[in-house]
Enzyme design. Structure first.
Site, PDB file in Angstrom:
ATOM      1  N   GLU A   1      17.847  49.846  32.665  1.00  0.00           N
ATOM      2  CA  GLU A   1      17.715  49.836  31.146  1.00  0.00           C
ATOM      3  C   GLU A   1      17.555  48.387  30.700  1.00  0.00           C
ATOM      4  O   GLU A   1      16.986  47.997  29.702  1.00  0.00           O
ATOM      5  CB  GLU A   1      19.207  50.288  30.274  1.00  0.00           C
TER       6      GLU A   1
ATOM      7  N   ASP B   1      32.301  45.120  45.607  1.00  0.00           N
ATOM      8  CA  ASP B   1      33.388  45.031  46.452  1.00  0.00           C
ATOM      9  C   ASP B   1      33.733  46.603  47.079  1.00  0.00           C
ATOM     10  O   ASP B   1      33.374  47.557  46.555  1.00  0.00           O
ATOM     11  CB  ASP B   1      34.663  44.744  45.740  1.00  0.00           C
TER      12      ASP B   1
HETATM   13  C1  GLC Z   1      36.527  42.836  49.990  1.00  0.00           C
HETATM   14  C2  GLC Z   1      36.750  41.367  49.613  1.00  0.00           C
HETATM   15  C3  GLC Z   1      37.979  40.928  50.299  1.00  0.00           C
HETATM   16  C4  GLC Z   1      39.042  41.716  49.400  1.00  0.00           C
HETATM   17  C5  GLC Z   1      39.103  43.091  49.518  1.00  0.00           C
HETATM   18  C6  GLC Z   1      39.822  43.949  48.732  1.00  0.00           C
HETATM   19  O1  GLC Z   1      36.469  42.956  51.279  1.00  0.00           O
HETATM   20  O2  GLC Z   1      35.697  40.670  49.940  1.00  0.00           O
HETATM   21  O3  GLC Z   1      38.103  39.522  49.742  1.00  0.00           O
HETATM   22  O4  GLC Z   1      40.072  41.176  49.962  1.00  0.00           O
HETATM   23  O5  GLC Z   1      37.809  43.573  49.426  1.00  0.00           O
HETATM   24  O6  GLC Z   1      39.417  43.635  47.465  1.00  0.00           O
END
Ligand code: GLC
Length: 546
Positions: A250, A207
């Site tokens: 690993e 993310d």
């Molecule tokens: C990313 C995710 C989204 C989320 C954001 C914060 O963009 O895809 O859904 O709200 O990160 O975590």
């Protein structure tokens, strides 16, 4: 899975299906999609012909941001099931030949994470606070945020605590940013990676990959004119990913990382995909591109050129849980995507046109070199639900923008599986609660998996056929492609892949003749007098070769 060479790693060529667990299938009848529902429906995904699943977060979470606010990185939220069920799901998926990628959220956690709770309790100056970005405020009483950074979800990126200190949150206030300068944060995430790798996952979707490291001193953005930006794409992130890659390597079994990376500069984008960093990254320029031959062509060329810099395979993405479903996008006059959802929300949509283009786009993306993502419901031809009553909207972007941004709920509506009554099989019969987002359109009855199955003209059977062919065609997935310019007509995308495979996409306003071919493998629309209609695509066995 397709590959040009026997030993090409799977992730260079895979078709990966994104599951948004809350909205996929509800197994226990409480109105929220869960692992039990997903396990029961894995056959749909295996039958569809995808190679892997990517699951949006299933961790313990207050769901302030749909699970992207993680309170425990080593357990599953009870709303979704148990860790044992997660392990069983991974086993089931593997038995069906499906790999499993989980979502990792390293930039921030939930305010309910025990380490953040401890930091709050410990008070100003305590070492517990160093795991996050706590600062004193500006102004005579510290009543102003420490700098001018704005949250992606609207408003300042700082929240004041009861003792007067402020903490940084690039997203919702319920999502405090970790301080990645702290060795304990680094060690913790290496341990979390191991935890899930040991449980058997095949990879991680990362993310907001480029946000983890912030510029020293957290300078204001006003007047900050040099690259990189103070809160993204800092040089230090690359060290983090190198350490992650070393750990991943690993493990046996071709485990992989895919980065969520909204980086427009191709050179900077490619740096994340160097051989000792991440394997792939989502291709958002494609998702943002209008349905226009020149625009798509330049995105494809730029994408391939950027990836060639580092020898990484491209990915192709049309929709996900954050963006307007592409059936809707492609049915509007302006077919590009912009984060300013408010700007386009509710504009007229021609759904049949959008659906037709979505079918053509499927053939385009599945034929391009690299791996392709399918967001749950893409295979059913679902559209963005735009008429959600305001009181049912749940996305924090809706509330935090004061209702200006309509939020991302419209692409997260529970899937229709079967039946004539809502929620169309999303929950079992006699469920104890309505779906968490109870806004399925009545018209989705005709789009359910059961309603479309067996109908050769349906969107679903079209997807199944395309995915089946993609597996059979040895020249698809990773490997070379060659544009065939000037053969068919202007405003047409026409390219070949190894194995005498040819893809033609007609973005012009009129039907176009097909180039010489031995066979039509699959067309997104019926051909008319042997011609490819407008907004349609075709896969051909090219003439004259084996
Ligand atoms: C990313 C995710 C989204 C989320 C954001 C914060 O963009 O895809 O859904 O709200 O990160 O975590």
């Amino acid at each position: 899975m397709t590959s040009t060479e026997e030993n090409t790693p799977w992730w260079r060529s895979a078709v990966i299906y994104q599951v948004y667990p809350r909205s996929f299938a509800d197994g226990n009848g409480d109105g929220t999609g869960d692992i039990a529902g997903l396990r029961a429906r894995l056959g749909h995904l295996a039958g569809l012909g995808v190679d892997a699943l990517w699951l949006s977060p299933w961790y313990v979470s207050p769901l302030a941001d749909g699970g992207y606010d993680v309170a425990d990185y080593r357990d599953v939220d009870p709303a979704f099931g148990t860790l044992d069920e997660a392990a069983a799901l991974i086993g089931d998926a593997h038995a069906l030949g499906l790999r499993v990628i989980v979502d990792l959220v390293p930039n921030h956690c939930s305010e309910q994470h025990p380490w953040f709770q401890a930091a709050l309790t410990a008070g100003p100056g305590a070492p517990e606070r160093e795991l996050f970005h706590f600062r004193a405020g500006r102004g005579p009483q510290g009543e102003l945020p420490p700098n001018d950074w704005q949250s992606h979800f609207g408003g300042p990126a700082w929240q004041q605590t009861a003792d007067g200190a402020w903490y940084l949150h690039m997203f919702a206030p319920e999502q405090p940013d970790w301080n990645w300068e702290h060795p304990e944060v680094r060690a913790e995430f290496l341990s979390v990676l191991r935890f899930w790798l040991d449980l058997g996952v095949d990879g991680f979707r990362i993310d907001v990959t480029d946000h983890l490291v912030k510029e020293d001193g957290l300078p204001d953005t006003a007047g900050h004119h040099h690259t990189p930006h103070p809160w993204r794409d800092q040089e230090g992130v690359h060290d983090i990913y190198r350490s992650w890659r070393a750990l991943l390597d690993e493990y046996t079994g071709e485990r992989t990382f895919v980065a969520e990376l909204w980086e427009e500069d191709p050179q900077r984008f490619a740096r994340y995909l160097r051989a000792d960093e991440l394997h792939t990254a989502f291709n958002f320029p494609l998702l943002r591109s209008p349905w226009d031959a020149d625009a798509l062509r330049s995105v494809i060329d730029a994408t391939l050129a950027a990836h060639a810099l580092v020898g990484a395979p491209a990915t192709w993405v049309l929709s996900n849980h954050d963006t307007t479903r592409h059936v809707t996008r492609y049915g509007r006059a302006d077919t590009s995507y912009d984060f300013d959802r408010a700007a386009r929300h509710g504009l007229p949509v021609d759904l049949p046109l959008g659906t037709r283009r979505a079918r053509a786009a499927a053939l385009l993306t599945l034929a391009l070199p690299g791996s392709t993502y399918v967001y749950q419901g893409d295979e059913l031809g679902l559209w963005e639900v735009e008429d959600i009553p305001d009181h049912l909207r749940q996305d924090p972007t809706w509330l935090r923008s004061g209702g200006v941004d309509r939020g991302r709920d419209g692409c997260r509506v529970p899937l229709p599986w079967a039946g004539a009554e809502q929620p169309f099989g999303f929950s079992p019969e006699r469920a104890s609660a309505a779906p968490w987002l109870d806004v399925q359109p009545d018209a989705w009855q005709a789009l359910s998996v059961a309603a479309q199955s067996g109908d050769p003209d349906s969107h679903l059977e079209f997807y199944r056929a395309a995915l089946r062919l993609r597996r059979q065609e040895g020249g698809l997935g990773d490997g070379p492609m060659d544009w065939q310019d000037g053969v068919v007509a202007p405003a047409v995308l026409d390219f070949t892949r190894p194995g005498s495979f040819r893809c033609v996409v007609n973005l012009s306003a009129a039907p176009v003749p097909l180039p010489p071919h031995e066979a039509v493998l699959l067309a997104s629309e019926p051909l008319a007098d042997g011609k490819l209609p407008s907004d349609a695509a075709v896969w051909l066995r090219a003439a004259g070769e084996g």
